[in-house]
Design a protein around this motif. Structure first.
Motif, mmCIF file in Angstrom:
data_model
loop_
_atom_site.group_PDB
_atom_site.id
_atom_site.type_symbol
_atom_site.label_atom_id
_atom_site.label_comp_id
_atom_site.label_asym_id
_atom_site.label_seq_id
_atom_site.Cartn_x
_atom_site.Cartn_y
_atom_site.Cartn_z
ATOM 1 N N ILE A 73 39.455 29.183 33.449
ATOM 2 C CA ILE A 73 40.722 29.598 33.614
ATOM 3 C C ILE A 73 41.191 28.804 32.868
ATOM 4 O O ILE A 73 42.261 29.379 31.848
ATOM 5 C CB ILE A 73 41.521 29.396 35.039
ATOM 6 C CG1 ILE A 73 40.391 30.019 36.215
ATOM 7 C CG2 ILE A 73 42.666 29.154 34.636
ATOM 8 C CD1 ILE A 73 40.613 29.536 37.227
ATOM 9 N N ASP A 74 40.773 27.549 31.852
ATOM 10 C CA ASP A 74 41.461 26.834 30.607
ATOM 11 C C ASP A 74 41.288 27.358 29.672
ATOM 12 O O ASP A 74 41.979 26.803 28.901
ATOM 13 C CB ASP A 74 41.000 25.428 31.151
ATOM 14 C CG ASP A 74 41.506 24.250 32.570
ATOM 15 O OD1 ASP A 74 42.314 24.970 33.052
ATOM 16 O OD2 ASP A 74 41.317 23.738 32.887
ATOM 17 N N LYS A 75 40.404 27.952 29.691
ATOM 18 C CA LYS A 75 39.389 27.741 27.814
ATOM 19 C C LYS A 75 39.999 29.726 28.003
ATOM 20 O O LYS A 75 40.668 29.932 26.683
ATOM 21 C CB LYS A 75 37.996 28.300 27.997
ATOM 22 C CG LYS A 75 37.431 26.773 28.035
ATOM 23 C CD LYS A 75 37.813 25.792 26.994
ATOM 24 C CE LYS A 75 37.373 24.565 27.125
ATOM 25 N NZ LYS A 75 37.238 24.055 26.143
ATOM 26 N N PHE A 78 43.583 34.279 27.882
ATOM 27 C CA PHE A 78 44.665 35.339 28.422
ATOM 28 C C PHE A 78 44.832 35.088 30.336
ATOM 29 O O PHE A 78 43.775 33.895 29.993
ATOM 30 C CB PHE A 78 44.719 36.740 28.635
ATOM 31 C CG PHE A 78 42.741 36.679 28.734
ATOM 32 C CD1 PHE A 78 42.272 37.370 29.941
ATOM 33 C CD2 PHE A 78 42.197 37.264 27.912
ATOM 34 C CE1 PHE A 78 40.508 36.255 30.144
ATOM 35 C CE2 PHE A 78 40.671 37.439 28.160
ATOM 36 C CZ PHE A 78 40.645 36.738 29.116
ATOM 37 N N THR A 79 45.390 35.289 31.498
ATOM 38 C CA THR A 79 45.900 35.008 31.991
ATOM 39 C C THR A 79 45.256 35.627 33.040
ATOM 40 O O THR A 79 45.243 37.075 32.881
ATOM 41 C CB THR A 79 47.041 35.693 32.667
ATOM 42 O OG1 THR A 79 48.412 34.451 32.047
ATOM 43 C CG2 THR A 79 47.156 34.708 34.089
ATOM 44 N N ILE A 80 44.181 35.124 33.907
ATOM 45 C CA ILE A 80 42.673 35.799 34.279
ATOM 46 C C ILE A 80 43.250 36.067 35.784
ATOM 47 O O ILE A 80 44.086 35.166 36.738
ATOM 48 C CB ILE A 80 41.656 35.380 34.839
ATOM 49 C CG1 ILE A 80 40.716 34.703 33.673
ATOM 50 C CG2 ILE A 80 40.779 35.571 36.279
ATOM 51 C CD1 ILE A 80 39.769 33.433 33.583
ATOM 52 N N THR A 81 43.167 37.652 36.275
ATOM 53 C CA THR A 81 44.300 38.179 37.730
ATOM 54 C C THR A 81 43.108 38.627 38.671
ATOM 55 O O THR A 81 43.671 38.865 39.820
ATOM 56 C CB THR A 81 45.162 39.514 37.284
ATOM 57 O OG1 THR A 81 43.707 40.403 35.846
ATOM 58 C CG2 THR A 81 46.042 39.229 35.286
ATOM 59 N N LYS A 82 42.334 38.521 37.996
ATOM 60 C CA LYS A 82 41.048 39.522 39.109
ATOM 61 C C LYS A 82 39.460 39.405 38.366
ATOM 62 O O LYS A 82 38.998 38.787 36.789
ATOM 63 C CB LYS A 82 40.988 40.626 38.648
ATOM 64 C CG LYS A 82 42.504 41.803 39.242
ATOM 65 C CD LYS A 82 41.374 43.226 39.770
ATOM 66 C CE LYS A 82 43.000 44.381 40.189
ATOM 67 N NZ LYS A 82 42.893 45.447 40.011
#
Length: 94
Positions: A73-75, A78-82
């Motif tokens: 998530i940090d790397k 983009f925003t992880i949505t799923k």
């Protein structure tokens, strides 16, 4: 090449995904002669962009998996949505 007679199977369009739908998988790596135990490859691939994040970890414990997801998530650019993963099978729970 000869063509077959009859109805052709309709071609399905490829589903388009927005960045952020990530597939995560864990595979065990073979133990190398200079190692005292095998390691695990954690991999995440975004379905839209094919962006890849991988780590080689000592085990596949909940703590290791949680750490991998936090770093993913940090790397991610983009925003992880799923997050999707393969269901447990004999080959990925060994």
């Amino acid at each position: 090449m000869p063509q077959e007679d009859g109805a052709k199977t309709p071609v399905k369009p490829v589903k388009a995904y927005d960045p952020g739908f990530v597939h995560v998988d864990v595979k065990y790596l073979p133990q190398m002669p200079d190692e005292d135990h095998r390691q695990y490859l954690f991999a995440a691939i975004d379905r839209a962009t094919r962006w890849v994040y991988v780590e080689r970890l000592q085990d596949k414990s909940a703590a290791s998996a949680g750490g991998f997801l936090t770093r993913l998530i940090d790397k991610a650019p983009f925003t992880i949505t799923k997050i999707a993963s393969a269901p447990p099978t004999a080959s990925n729970i060994a």
